[in-house]
Design an enzyme around this catalytic site. Structure first.
Site, mmCIF file in Angstrom:
data_model
loop_
_atom_site.group_PDB
_atom_site.id
_atom_site.type_symbol
_atom_site.label_atom_id
_atom_site.label_comp_id
_atom_site.label_asym_id
_atom_site.label_seq_id
_atom_site.Cartn_x
_atom_site.Cartn_y
_atom_site.Cartn_z
ATOM 1 C CB CYS A 2 -0.842 -0.015 1.271
ATOM 2 S SG CYS A 2 -2.093 1.273 1.301
ATOM 3 C CG HIS A 16 1.084 5.213 7.309
ATOM 4 N ND1 HIS A 16 0.685 5.361 8.616
ATOM 5 C CD2 HIS A 16 0.077 4.556 6.693
ATOM 6 C CE1 HIS A 16 -0.493 4.807 8.778
ATOM 7 N NE2 HIS A 16 -0.895 4.311 7.639
ATOM 8 N N GLY A 17 0.778 8.607 7.752
ATOM 9 C CA GLY A 17 -0.486 9.303 7.514
ATOM 10 C C GLY A 17 -1.093 9.779 8.815
ATOM 11 N N GLY A 52 -3.649 8.429 10.572
ATOM 12 C CA GLY A 52 -3.994 7.368 11.512
ATOM 13 C C GLY A 52 -5.408 7.569 12.043
#
EC number: 6.5.1.-
Length: 477
Positions: free
Chosen positions: A95, A400-401, A403
């Site tokens: 991903c 990564h982001g 969350g």
DNA sequence: ATGTCC
């Protein structure tokens, strides 16, 4: 779980019981004082018990509970004495996120945004089980699994520089399609070039703020520039590879002399046949995901040209980078002053290699590797750059982001009686979606504050802020 | 994340 602050942005779970190393969580003091991730912390401590783990089991500020390993987790294992685990990679193998800049400014697309988002939604299949972008024979699919992004470019679905500006050149060489199940192959034949569902999206945005002029220039980014950001993975094929591997690993781990605190940590020695087999299957799914995102970018290029009535030179849609955030990699790192070959699991975590690292493409040698951090669809996303501190502290990794803070169920409940797409439209963001409950599950409130997450990894030195992007229109599955 | 249960 007792956390001990060891530096301004780092908290430790002290080594105890069967832990081989401590746990470490990177976050701000503000996040630490509001932390309610007891289950995820327990998972960090569980990972620390696995054989061959080096330095610490780590988690990023966007961590939350996941299958076995926490999402937002980083775990590096000695290549000779350590293990590899499908739970440390996640269900959606590779991903990841891809960002392209364009030669356009915001004012040039504003009159066409409605037509643009409609056409993107038409041209890019989205939703659970979506198919129909590219059809593959099994023989051709084998090539995709071996070659990754390069396969798509050879088909005319992209440009050579797209592949150059992709992590690992869009291909893991360890891929071996002979280890993939028949079922995984079947699922892969019709899903290449499709978006998927859940948090996956394709977003047209604009560069809203620049924090690092030099890096932004190297990345080809400028204020008010129109960008395309997309988030997708290896679709049903990757899911099936993970599912097959988990079943296999659960049986395999019983033949080893390892006591697991959680069955979901099933694993194999990296050097064993079982370990090699998972790595080879995972690499196939990773390559499928890169081909997938390559085709999604190509569809975006086609659509912009069609809607705006311009050619490729005026559009100038150039790839900034493509990163993965669900993967295990063979990498060299310095551990306690010694160079070691390690297997780094990044599950909901992103590589963050520093300036000068040989794995970073030539164009970014001076700035460090670009890092793409998607926020929620109503707020912002960030472009960051890798650092030497990440190399020293987190095996070259960052967040990564945003969350999740609300479960999908809780988000649906919170959104009852509301029209999330109208709320977004009021903020100037047009959205088209496929799934009945996708918008509710993905509404901005369902996520942590992306600014806090990014400020925490910036503060910890694991990556540095380069630019912020604001969404203009979004398609979702 | 996922033909959201072969």
């Amino acid at each position: 779980m007792q956390l001990k602050q060891i530096s301004p942005y780092c908290y430790e779970i002290p080594q105890s019981g069967s832990m081989n190393v401590p746990g470490r969580v990177f976050m701000s003091e503000r996040m630490a004082s509001a932390l309610s991730e007891e289950e995820a912390l327990k998972q960090v401590a569980n990972v620390a018990t696995l054989p061959g783990i080096l330095t610490a089991a780590m988690a990023m500020p966007d961590m939350h509970w996941g299958y076995g390993f926490p999402i937002g987790g980083v775990a590096a294992f000695d290549w000779d004495t350590g293990v590899i685990s499908p739970g440390g990679v996640g269900y959606d193998i590779n991903c990841g996120v891809r960002l392209a800049g364009t030669g356009l400014e915001k004012k040039e697309i504003l009159p066409a945004v409605e037509r643009l988002v409609t056409a993107l939604f038409q041209n890019i299949p989205s939703g659970v089980g979506s198919t129909g972008s590219v059809k593959l024979s099994v023989k051709e699919e084998m090539r995709v699994l071996r070659e990754g992004g390069r396969w798509a470019v050879r088909q005319g679905l992209g440009e050579p520089s797209d592949v150059e500006r992709t992590e690992d050149g869009g291909c893991m060489a360890e891929a071996d399609p002979s280890v993939i199940s028949e079922r995984a192959l079947m699922r892969g034949t019709r899903q290449l070039g499709t978006l998927g569902s859940g948090n996956h999206f394709l977003e047209v945005g604009v560069v809203d703020e620049i924090f690092d002029e030099r890096a932004a220039r190297a990345f080809g980014l400028f204020p008010d520039q129109v960008t395309v950001l997309l988030h997708s993975g290896s679709r049903g094929l990757g899911y099936q590879v993970c599912d097959d591997s988990l079943a296999f690993m659960a049986r395999h781990v019983r033949t080893l002399d390892i006591q697991l605190p959680d069955r979901q940590l099933a694993c194999a020695m990296i050097r064993s046949e079982a370990g090699r087999r998972y790595f080879a299957a995972m690499a196939c799914a990773a390559n499928y995901a890169w081909a997938n995102r390559q085709i999604l970018l190509h569809r975006a290029r086609e659509t912009f040209q069609q809607v705006l009535g311009i050619g490729p030179r005026d559009l100038a849609m150039h790839q900034v980078y493509d990163i993965c955030h669900n993967i295990a990699k063979r990498e060299e790192h310095t551990v306690d002053g010694k160079k070691r070959i390690v297997c780094v699991h990044r599950k909901g975590a992103t590589r963050a290699f520093p300036p000068g690292h040989p794995a970073v493409c030539e164009a970014y040698r001076q700035t460090g590797q670009p890092i793409l951090i998607p926020g929620d669809m109503g707020t912002a996303s960030y472009v960051m750059a890798g650092t030497r501190t990440a190399m020293a502290q987190s095996f070259g990794s960052t967040c990564h982001g945003a969350g999740r803070v609300l479960s999908r169920k809780a988000a649906k409940k919170r959104s009852r009686g509301r029209a999330i797409h109208r709320e977004l439209a009021d903020k100037g963001i047009l959205v088209k979606w496929t799934g009945r409950s996708t918008l509710a599950e993905e509404m901005p409130e369902a996520y942590k504050d992306i600014d806090q997450v990014v400020d925490a990894v910036h503060g910890a030195g694991l990556s540095k802020k380069v630019a912020r992007l604001r969404p203009v229109c979004v398609i979702k599955g």
